[in-house]
Design an enzyme around this catalytic site. Structure first.
Site: not given
Ligand code: HSE
Length: 315
Positions: A134, A186
């Protein structure tokens, strides 16, 4: 050892309002598949021979692909050095959707290696592999990979050392997901999150996150819905999603118990405790995206997947 496996990594909803990077849940019916087989002449390397469903967007280079990174690290953790593993990745999830697409691929791939090896390591032993994967594509956060691997809700009280607490989803929790016709990276969405917050924002979010966890453990879905209340990340990301506040208001008006951004977005999630209501909420959200943002969107009504990564078939 098995000769061939096919595995599944589910979609996930991360953050749940106040739980940025701390909380996620696996959802049913959406995810990625990976097939894996041995290449006997090898040295413990991962090869990706094909990817389907990605419109040619993902690299086959295993070092640049979340499935490749996770599988390579899983192979290293399990300790295989005398043969290679050949993967095929079948993308079922849209990328940049806020549904944990990279995490689903990584989870299915690491679980494929685990199942091909018939390893007796516990699932949790693969978490560092998934976190590394990730991090390679989006950032250092486990709130998609942990629930994708373990199923149900996963809460991450600590990253150093990494600790994950798993809680099954309540039976009567219905989740409406609506993905507008845009994608958000993201990595980019993490850039807009504030790096400093006020004490007031901290107490607001910590209070609601505590309320969320206690309500979850009690199976109190209406109380969980009220805890979907975030004063830090949602306001920072709302402008990335056209008509976000209008669509959220439409969900609440249609009976949702709570609504926010799924992960980094652009998918919105809304919770309810009734399947018919979950569909009515979906209709209201889609209609509002259409009228307020002139945008098509894709609705899904689902429930929590308490199983997580799984073996679909093997030989
Ligand atoms: N916690 C992460 C974000 C999840 O909000 O960036 C991304 O899928």
């Amino acid at each position: 050892m098995r000769k061939h496996v096919e595995t599944w990594g589910p979609a996930t909803v991360a953050n749940w309002g106040p739980g940025y990077d701390l909380m996620g849940a696996a959802v049913s019916g959406m995810g990625d598949r990976v097939t894996a087989r041995w290449e006997p002449n090898g040295t413990g390397q991962i090869q990706i021979e094909a990817i389907t469903g990605d419109q040619g967007k993902l690299p086959l280079d295993p070092e640049k692909n979340t499935a490749g990174v996770a599988a390579q690290e899983a192979l290293r953790i399990i300790g295989v050095t005398d043969k290679d593993v050949v993967l095929t990745l079948h993308k079922g999830l849209p990328m940049g959707s806020g549904l944990g697409s990279s995490s689903a691929s990584a989870t299915a791939a690491a679980w494929a290696v685990h199942q091909l090896c018939e390893s007796d390591l516990p699932r949790e032993a693969l978490l560092p592999a998934l976190l590394k994967a990730e991090a390679a594509v989006s950032g250092w956060h486990a709130d998609n990979v942990a629930p994708a691997l373990l199923g149900g809700f996963a809460f991450i009280p600590s990253y150093e050392p990494l600790e994950v607490l798993q809680v099954p989803g309540p039976n009567e929790l219905w989740i409406t997901l609506v993905k507008p016709d845009i994608s958000i990276s993201t990595r980019d969405a993490r850039q807009v999150v504030p790096t400093e917050i006020s004490l007031k924002q901290h107490t607001h979010n910590a209070g609601h996150l505590g309320g969320m966890l206690i309500s979850l453990c009690r199976g109190d879905v209406p109380r969980m819905g009220r805890a979907i209340n975030d004063s830090i990340v949602e306001p920072a990301r709302a402008s990335l999603i056209p008509a976000f506040y209008e669509v959220k208001a439409a969900a609440l008006e249609a009976g949702a118990l709570g609504c926010s951004i799924s992960g980094a977005g652009p998918t919105l999630f809304a919770v309810s405790n009734d399947e018919n209501k979950a569909h009515a909420i979906a209709d209201a959200m889609v209609e509002t995206f259409r009228t307020q943002a002139q945008m098509d969107s894709t609705p899904t009504v689902t429930v929590i997947d308490n199983e997580g990564a799984r073996l679909l078939q093997s030989s």
